[in-house]
Design a protein around this motif. Sequence first.
Motif, mmCIF file in Angstrom:
data_model
loop_
_atom_site.group_PDB
_atom_site.id
_atom_site.type_symbol
_atom_site.label_atom_id
_atom_site.label_comp_id
_atom_site.label_asym_id
_atom_site.label_seq_id
_atom_site.Cartn_x
_atom_site.Cartn_y
_atom_site.Cartn_z
ATOM 1 N N LEU A 57 14.493 128.971 -18.874
ATOM 2 C CA LEU A 57 13.779 128.313 -19.962
ATOM 3 C C LEU A 57 12.418 127.800 -19.486
ATOM 4 N N ALA A 58 11.514 127.602 -20.435
ATOM 5 C CA ALA A 58 10.173 127.103 -20.137
ATOM 6 C C ALA A 58 10.193 125.584 -20.218
ATOM 7 N N ALA A 59 9.875 124.917 -19.108
ATOM 8 C CA ALA A 59 9.960 123.465 -19.040
ATOM 9 C C ALA A 59 8.616 122.866 -18.639
ATOM 10 N N LEU A 60 8.362 121.660 -19.142
ATOM 11 C CA LEU A 60 7.165 120.900 -18.796
ATOM 12 C C LEU A 60 7.605 119.516 -18.352
ATOM 13 N N ASP A 61 7.117 119.073 -17.176
ATOM 14 C CA ASP A 61 7.398 117.733 -16.684
ATOM 15 C C ASP A 61 6.114 116.926 -16.729
ATOM 16 N N ILE A 62 6.093 115.863 -17.537
ATOM 17 C CA ILE A 62 4.894 115.044 -17.673
ATOM 18 C C ILE A 62 5.013 113.813 -16.783
ATOM 19 N N GLY A 63 3.863 113.304 -16.316
ATOM 20 C CA GLY A 63 3.889 112.193 -15.375
ATOM 21 C C GLY A 63 4.701 112.544 -14.150
ATOM 22 N N THR A 64 4.467 113.725 -13.615
ATOM 23 C CA THR A 64 5.367 114.307 -12.617
ATOM 24 C C THR A 64 5.371 113.585 -11.279
ATOM 25 N N GLY A 65 4.288 112.847 -10.959
ATOM 26 C CA GLY A 65 4.237 112.180 -9.659
ATOM 27 C C GLY A 65 4.304 113.185 -8.536
ATOM 28 N N THR A 66 5.271 113.028 -7.633
ATOM 29 C CA THR A 66 5.444 113.983 -6.540
ATOM 30 C C THR A 66 6.409 115.097 -6.899
ATOM 31 N N GLY A 67 6.693 115.262 -8.189
ATOM 32 C CA GLY A 67 7.398 116.453 -8.656
ATOM 33 C C GLY A 67 8.902 116.429 -8.543
ATOM 34 N N THR A 68 9.515 115.258 -8.460
ATOM 35 C CA THR A 68 10.959 115.230 -8.247
ATOM 36 C C THR A 68 11.741 115.896 -9.377
ATOM 37 N N VAL A 69 11.364 115.633 -10.636
ATOM 38 C CA VAL A 69 12.071 116.259 -11.759
ATOM 39 C C VAL A 69 11.664 117.714 -11.896
ATOM 40 N N ALA A 70 10.390 117.998 -11.761
ATOM 41 C CA ALA A 70 9.921 119.379 -11.854
ATOM 42 C C ALA A 70 10.603 120.264 -10.820
ATOM 43 N N ARG A 71 10.709 119.766 -9.606
ATOM 44 C CA ARG A 71 11.321 120.529 -8.517
ATOM 45 C C ARG A 71 12.810 120.772 -8.792
ATOM 46 N N GLY A 72 13.494 119.747 -9.277
ATOM 47 C CA GLY A 72 14.910 119.923 -9.597
ATOM 48 C C GLY A 72 15.140 120.955 -10.675
ATOM 49 N N MET A 73 14.267 120.989 -11.676
ATOM 50 C CA MET A 73 14.410 121.988 -12.735
ATOM 51 C C MET A 73 14.113 123.388 -12.209
ATOM 52 N N ALA A 74 13.100 123.496 -11.342
ATOM 53 C CA ALA A 74 12.786 124.797 -10.758
ATOM 54 C C ALA A 74 13.928 125.305 -9.892
ATOM 55 N N LEU A 75 14.544 124.420 -9.138
ATOM 56 C CA LEU A 75 15.696 124.808 -8.318
ATOM 57 C C LEU A 75 16.873 125.257 -9.174
ATOM 58 N N ALA A 76 16.928 124.770 -10.419
ATOM 59 C CA ALA A 76 17.975 125.192 -11.355
ATOM 60 C C ALA A 76 17.622 126.486 -12.071
ATOM 61 N N GLY A 77 16.446 127.039 -11.787
ATOM 62 C CA GLY A 77 16.080 128.339 -12.348
ATOM 63 C C GLY A 77 15.132 128.293 -13.523
ATOM 64 N N ALA A 78 14.633 127.121 -13.906
ATOM 65 C CA ALA A 78 13.683 127.027 -15.007
ATOM 66 C C ALA A 78 12.289 127.449 -14.554
ATOM 67 N N GLN A 79 11.464 127.873 -15.514
ATOM 68 C CA GLN A 79 10.054 128.159 -15.269
ATOM 69 C C GLN A 79 9.278 126.891 -15.604
ATOM 70 N N VAL A 80 8.720 126.224 -14.594
ATOM 71 C CA VAL A 80 8.272 124.839 -14.762
ATOM 72 C C VAL A 80 6.762 124.715 -14.599
ATOM 73 N N ARG A 81 6.192 123.966 -15.536
ATOM 74 C CA ARG A 81 4.826 123.466 -15.399
ATOM 75 C C ARG A 81 4.898 121.948 -15.394
ATOM 76 N N ALA A 82 3.916 121.312 -14.789
ATOM 77 C CA ALA A 82 3.966 119.865 -14.653
ATOM 78 C C ALA A 82 2.558 119.303 -14.601
ATOM 79 N N LEU A 83 2.429 118.041 -15.006
ATOM 80 C CA LEU A 83 1.114 117.416 -14.968
ATOM 81 C C LEU A 83 1.221 115.956 -14.567
ATOM 82 N N ASP A 84 0.112 115.450 -14.018
ATOM 83 C CA ASP A 84 -0.007 114.048 -13.639
ATOM 84 C C ASP A 84 -1.493 113.721 -13.589
ATOM 85 N N PRO A 85 -1.877 112.478 -13.875
ATOM 86 C CA PRO A 85 -3.297 112.127 -13.793
ATOM 87 C C PRO A 85 -3.807 111.919 -12.376
ATOM 88 N N ALA A 86 -2.910 111.876 -11.373
ATOM 89 C CA ALA A 86 -3.324 111.584 -9.995
ATOM 90 C C ALA A 86 -3.295 112.852 -9.148
#
Length: 274
Positions: A57-86
Amino acid sequence: MIQDGEREASIDIDGTRAFGETIDFGRTAKEYGRHRAGFPDAFFEELIRLGVLKRGLAALDIGTGTGTVARGMALAGAQVRALDPAPHLIEQASALDAEAGIAVEYTVGAAEKLSFDAATFDLVTAGQCWHWFDRPKAAGECYRVLKSGGHLVIAHFDWIPVDGNVVAATEALIRRYNPAWTMHGGTGLYPRWTVDMTQAGFDGLRSFSFDMPVRYSHEDWRGRIQASAGVRASLDEETCRKFDTELAGILAEDYPDDPLDIPHRCWALIGRKV
Protein backbone atom coordinates in the motif's frame (compact mmCIF):
# COMPACT_ATOMS: atom_id res chain seq x y z
CA MET A 1 3.29 14.94 26.12
CA ILE A 2 0.26 17.21 26.08
CA GLN A 3 -2.78 15.51 27.52
CA ASP A 4 -6.51 16.07 27.14
CA GLY A 5 -7.63 18.74 29.59
CA GLU A 6 -4.15 20.17 30.06
CA ARG A 7 -2.91 23.54 28.86
CA GLU A 8 -1.30 23.13 25.47
CA ALA A 9 2.00 24.71 24.56
CA SER A 10 1.82 28.00 22.70
CA ILE A 11 2.43 26.81 19.14
CA ASP A 12 2.32 28.91 15.99
CA ILE A 13 0.66 27.70 12.80
CA ASP A 14 3.94 26.25 11.51
CA GLY A 15 4.34 24.28 14.75
CA THR A 16 7.79 25.66 15.48
CA ARG A 17 7.24 27.73 18.63
CA ALA A 18 6.33 26.66 22.12
CA PHE A 19 7.04 27.55 25.71
CA GLY A 20 8.05 31.08 24.63
CA GLU A 21 11.04 29.63 22.78
CA THR A 22 11.76 28.52 19.25
CA ILE A 23 11.66 24.74 19.25
CA ASP A 24 14.27 23.37 16.86
CA PHE A 25 14.63 19.60 16.86
CA GLY A 26 17.40 20.00 14.31
CA ARG A 27 19.59 21.14 17.23
CA THR A 28 19.20 17.72 18.80
CA ALA A 29 19.05 15.55 15.69
CA LYS A 30 21.94 13.27 16.71
CA GLU A 31 20.53 12.65 20.19
CA TYR A 32 17.07 12.22 18.68
CA GLY A 33 18.26 9.57 16.25
CA ARG A 34 20.43 7.71 18.77
CA HIS A 35 18.41 7.78 21.98
CA ARG A 36 14.68 8.19 21.30
CA ALA A 37 12.85 4.87 21.45
CA GLY A 38 11.02 4.15 18.22
CA PHE A 39 7.55 2.66 18.04
CA PRO A 40 7.67 -0.99 19.11
CA ASP A 41 7.06 -3.94 16.80
CA ALA A 42 3.75 -4.59 18.57
CA PHE A 43 2.39 -1.28 17.21
CA PHE A 44 2.96 -2.29 13.60
CA GLU A 45 1.76 -5.83 14.26
CA GLU A 46 -1.55 -4.46 15.55
CA LEU A 47 -1.98 -2.25 12.47
CA ILE A 48 -1.37 -5.30 10.30
CA ARG A 49 -3.85 -7.38 12.32
CA LEU A 50 -6.49 -4.67 11.90
CA GLY A 51 -5.91 -4.57 8.13
CA VAL A 52 -4.73 -0.95 8.21
CA LEU A 53 -1.11 -1.69 7.25
CA LYS A 54 -0.58 -4.04 4.29
CA ARG A 55 2.24 -4.96 1.97
CA GLY A 56 2.30 -2.80 -1.16
CA LEU A 57 0.00 0.00 0.00
CA ALA A 58 0.98 3.65 -0.49
CA ALA A 59 1.71 5.27 2.87
CA LEU A 60 2.66 8.77 4.00
CA ASP A 61 4.21 9.53 7.40
CA ILE A 62 3.90 13.18 8.45
CA GLY A 63 6.10 14.77 11.10
CA THR A 64 8.36 11.80 10.57
CA GLY A 65 11.30 12.98 12.71
CA THR A 66 13.96 10.28 12.43
CA GLY A 67 11.55 8.02 10.55
CA THR A 68 10.55 5.52 13.21
CA VAL A 69 7.00 5.02 11.89
CA ALA A 70 7.99 5.36 8.24
CA ARG A 71 10.72 2.75 8.67
CA GLY A 72 8.39 0.32 10.42
CA MET A 73 5.85 0.58 7.62
CA ALA A 74 8.55 0.08 4.99
CA LEU A 75 9.80 -3.01 6.81
CA ALA A 76 6.21 -4.30 6.66
CA GLY A 77 6.28 -3.95 2.87
CA ALA A 78 4.51 -0.62 2.34
CA GLN A 79 5.66 1.95 -0.23
CA VAL A 80 6.42 4.90 2.05
CA ARG A 81 6.90 8.61 1.65
CA ALA A 82 7.53 10.85 4.62
CA LEU A 83 7.99 14.50 5.49
CA ASP A 84 9.28 16.69 8.30
CA PRO A 85 10.10 20.41 8.56
CA ALA A 86 13.58 19.68 9.99
CA PRO A 87 16.16 18.67 7.34
CA HIS A 88 18.64 17.46 9.99
CA LEU A 89 16.10 14.95 11.30
CA ILE A 90 15.52 13.67 7.77
CA GLU A 91 19.28 13.14 7.43
CA GLN A 92 19.18 11.00 10.57
CA ALA A 93 16.16 9.11 9.23
CA SER A 94 17.91 8.32 5.94
CA ALA A 95 20.98 7.03 7.77
CA LEU A 96 18.87 4.77 9.98
CA ASP A 97 16.97 3.53 6.91
CA ALA A 98 20.25 2.58 5.25
CA GLU A 99 21.23 0.56 8.33
CA ALA A 100 17.85 -1.20 8.19
CA GLY A 101 18.20 -1.93 4.48
CA ILE A 102 15.04 -0.11 3.40
CA ALA A 103 14.26 3.03 1.40
CA VAL A 104 11.79 5.80 2.24
CA GLU A 105 11.30 8.88 0.05
CA TYR A 106 11.63 11.97 2.28
CA THR A 107 10.43 15.53 1.71
CA VAL A 108 10.97 18.67 3.76
CA GLY A 109 7.50 20.04 4.38
CA ALA A 110 4.63 20.85 6.71
CA ALA A 111 1.65 18.69 7.64
CA GLU A 112 -0.70 21.65 7.18
CA LYS A 113 0.18 22.06 3.48
CA LEU A 114 0.99 18.70 1.92
CA SER A 115 2.57 18.81 -1.53
CA PHE A 116 0.70 15.75 -2.81
CA ASP A 117 -2.30 15.31 -5.06
CA ALA A 118 -5.68 14.37 -3.67
CA ALA A 119 -6.43 10.66 -3.22
CA THR A 120 -2.76 9.61 -3.41
CA PHE A 121 -2.32 7.43 -0.31
CA ASP A 122 -3.93 4.40 1.30
CA LEU A 123 -2.58 5.27 4.73
CA VAL A 124 -1.35 8.43 6.47
CA THR A 125 0.39 8.22 9.85
CA ALA A 126 1.41 10.80 12.44
CA GLY A 127 3.62 9.39 15.18
CA GLN A 128 4.52 11.45 18.25
CA CYS A 129 3.84 14.73 16.48
CA TRP A 130 0.12 15.60 16.26
CA HIS A 131 0.35 18.13 19.11
CA TRP A 132 2.84 20.22 17.11
CA PHE A 133 0.45 20.82 14.21
CA ASP A 134 -2.38 23.20 13.50
CA ARG A 135 -4.55 20.15 14.03
CA PRO A 136 -7.69 21.06 12.01
CA LYS A 137 -5.57 22.01 9.00
CA ALA A 138 -3.43 18.88 9.28
CA ALA A 139 -6.49 16.64 9.62
CA GLY A 140 -8.06 18.26 6.55
CA GLU A 141 -4.90 17.75 4.51
CA CYS A 142 -4.68 14.12 5.60
CA TYR A 143 -8.27 13.59 4.48
CA ARG A 144 -7.55 15.26 1.13
CA VAL A 145 -4.52 13.12 0.21
CA LEU A 146 -6.11 9.82 1.28
CA LYS A 147 -7.97 7.57 -1.13
CA SER A 148 -11.56 6.66 -0.32
CA GLY A 149 -11.44 3.92 2.31
CA GLY A 150 -7.92 4.94 3.36
CA HIS A 151 -6.92 5.43 6.98
CA LEU A 152 -5.34 8.08 9.17
CA VAL A 153 -3.43 6.80 12.21
CA ILE A 154 -2.40 9.22 14.97
CA ALA A 155 -0.10 7.48 17.45
CA HIS A 156 2.02 8.23 20.49
CA PHE A 157 4.59 6.20 22.41
CA ASP A 158 5.09 8.06 25.68
CA TRP A 159 6.98 7.62 28.91
CA ILE A 160 4.62 7.52 31.90
CA PRO A 161 5.38 9.51 35.09
CA VAL A 162 4.27 7.98 38.38
CA ASP A 163 5.01 9.52 41.78
CA GLY A 164 8.46 8.40 42.82
CA ASN A 165 9.60 6.95 39.52
CA VAL A 166 12.52 8.15 37.43
CA VAL A 167 10.21 9.74 34.84
CA ALA A 168 8.53 11.95 37.45
CA ALA A 169 11.93 12.97 38.85
CA THR A 170 13.21 13.78 35.37
CA GLU A 171 10.15 15.84 34.49
CA ALA A 172 10.52 17.81 37.73
CA LEU A 173 14.12 18.62 36.76
CA ILE A 174 13.10 19.73 33.27
CA ARG A 175 10.49 22.06 34.76
CA ARG A 176 13.08 23.56 37.08
CA TYR A 177 15.38 24.40 34.17
CA ASN A 178 12.54 25.28 31.77
CA PRO A 179 9.54 26.55 33.79
CA ALA A 180 7.56 27.25 30.61
CA TRP A 181 7.65 23.57 29.61
CA THR A 182 4.08 22.22 29.72
CA MET A 183 4.49 18.71 28.34
CA HIS A 184 4.62 16.92 31.68
CA GLY A 185 2.34 14.73 33.76
CA GLY A 186 1.03 12.80 30.77
CA THR A 187 -1.19 9.72 30.77
CA GLY A 188 -0.29 8.66 27.23
CA LEU A 189 -3.96 8.92 26.14
CA TYR A 190 -5.26 11.60 23.75
CA PRO A 191 -9.07 11.56 23.48
CA ARG A 192 -9.12 15.10 22.10
CA TRP A 193 -7.68 13.89 18.81
CA THR A 194 -11.00 12.09 18.10
CA VAL A 195 -12.60 15.50 17.61
CA ASP A 196 -9.93 16.45 15.07
CA MET A 197 -10.65 13.35 13.01
CA THR A 198 -14.43 13.60 13.22
CA GLN A 199 -14.51 17.26 12.22
CA ALA A 200 -12.28 16.51 9.22
CA GLY A 201 -14.79 13.91 7.99
CA PHE A 202 -13.26 10.62 9.16
CA ASP A 203 -15.58 7.91 10.43
CA GLY A 204 -15.30 4.43 11.94
CA LEU A 205 -12.95 5.72 14.64
CA ARG A 206 -11.25 3.10 16.82
CA SER A 207 -8.26 3.07 19.10
CA PHE A 208 -5.92 0.70 20.88
CA SER A 209 -3.28 1.02 23.58
CA PHE A 210 -0.82 -1.13 25.48
CA ASP A 211 1.87 -0.61 28.10
CA MET A 212 5.43 -1.87 28.01
CA PRO A 213 8.78 -1.00 29.59
CA VAL A 214 11.63 0.39 27.51
CA ARG A 215 15.10 -0.39 28.80
CA TYR A 216 17.50 2.56 28.99
CA SER A 217 21.02 2.72 30.33
CA HIS A 218 21.73 5.83 32.40
CA GLU A 219 23.65 7.24 29.43
CA ASP A 220 20.82 6.55 27.02
CA TRP A 221 18.17 8.03 29.33
CA ARG A 222 20.24 11.21 29.64
CA GLY A 223 20.54 11.30 25.85
CA ARG A 224 16.83 10.69 25.46
CA ILE A 225 16.03 13.62 27.72
CA GLN A 226 18.49 15.85 25.89
CA ALA A 227 16.48 15.07 22.75
CA SER A 228 13.21 16.31 24.26
CA ALA A 229 11.45 19.55 23.38
CA GLY A 230 12.01 20.95 26.86
CA VAL A 231 15.79 20.55 26.88
CA ARG A 232 18.20 20.68 23.92
CA ALA A 233 15.53 21.69 21.41
CA SER A 234 14.84 24.89 23.37
CA LEU A 235 17.63 25.56 25.92
CA ASP A 236 21.11 26.94 25.26
CA GLU A 237 24.18 24.70 25.27
CA GLU A 238 25.51 25.70 28.68
CA THR A 239 22.13 25.20 30.35
CA CYS A 240 21.83 21.79 28.71
CA ARG A 241 25.25 20.84 30.06
CA LYS A 242 24.32 21.85 33.61
CA PHE A 243 21.00 20.02 33.31
CA ASP A 244 22.72 16.83 32.15
CA THR A 245 25.22 16.94 35.02
CA GLU A 246 22.42 17.26 37.56
CA LEU A 247 20.35 14.51 35.94
CA ALA A 248 23.38 12.19 36.04
CA GLY A 249 23.70 12.85 39.76
CA ILE A 250 20.00 12.11 40.39
CA LEU A 251 20.26 8.83 38.50
CA ALA A 252 23.38 7.74 40.35
CA GLU A 253 21.99 8.57 43.79
CA ASP A 254 18.27 7.80 43.55
CA TYR A 255 17.95 5.32 40.65
CA PRO A 256 21.20 3.33 40.69
CA ASP A 257 19.92 0.36 38.68
CA ASP A 258 21.56 0.46 35.28
CA PRO A 259 19.85 -0.18 32.94
CA LEU A 260 16.45 1.19 33.97
CA ASP A 261 13.07 -0.08 32.81
CA ILE A 262 11.12 3.06 31.85
CA PRO A 263 7.32 2.60 31.70
CA HIS A 264 5.81 3.56 28.34
CA ARG A 265 2.33 3.57 26.85
CA CYS A 266 1.55 3.17 23.15
CA TRP A 267 -1.75 4.68 22.04
CA ALA A 268 -3.17 4.86 18.53
CA LEU A 269 -6.31 6.38 17.00
CA ILE A 270 -7.51 5.18 13.59
CA GLY A 271 -10.03 6.90 11.32
CA ARG A 272 -11.28 5.98 7.84
CA LYS A 273 -11.97 8.31 4.92
CA VAL A 274 -15.47 7.83 3.64
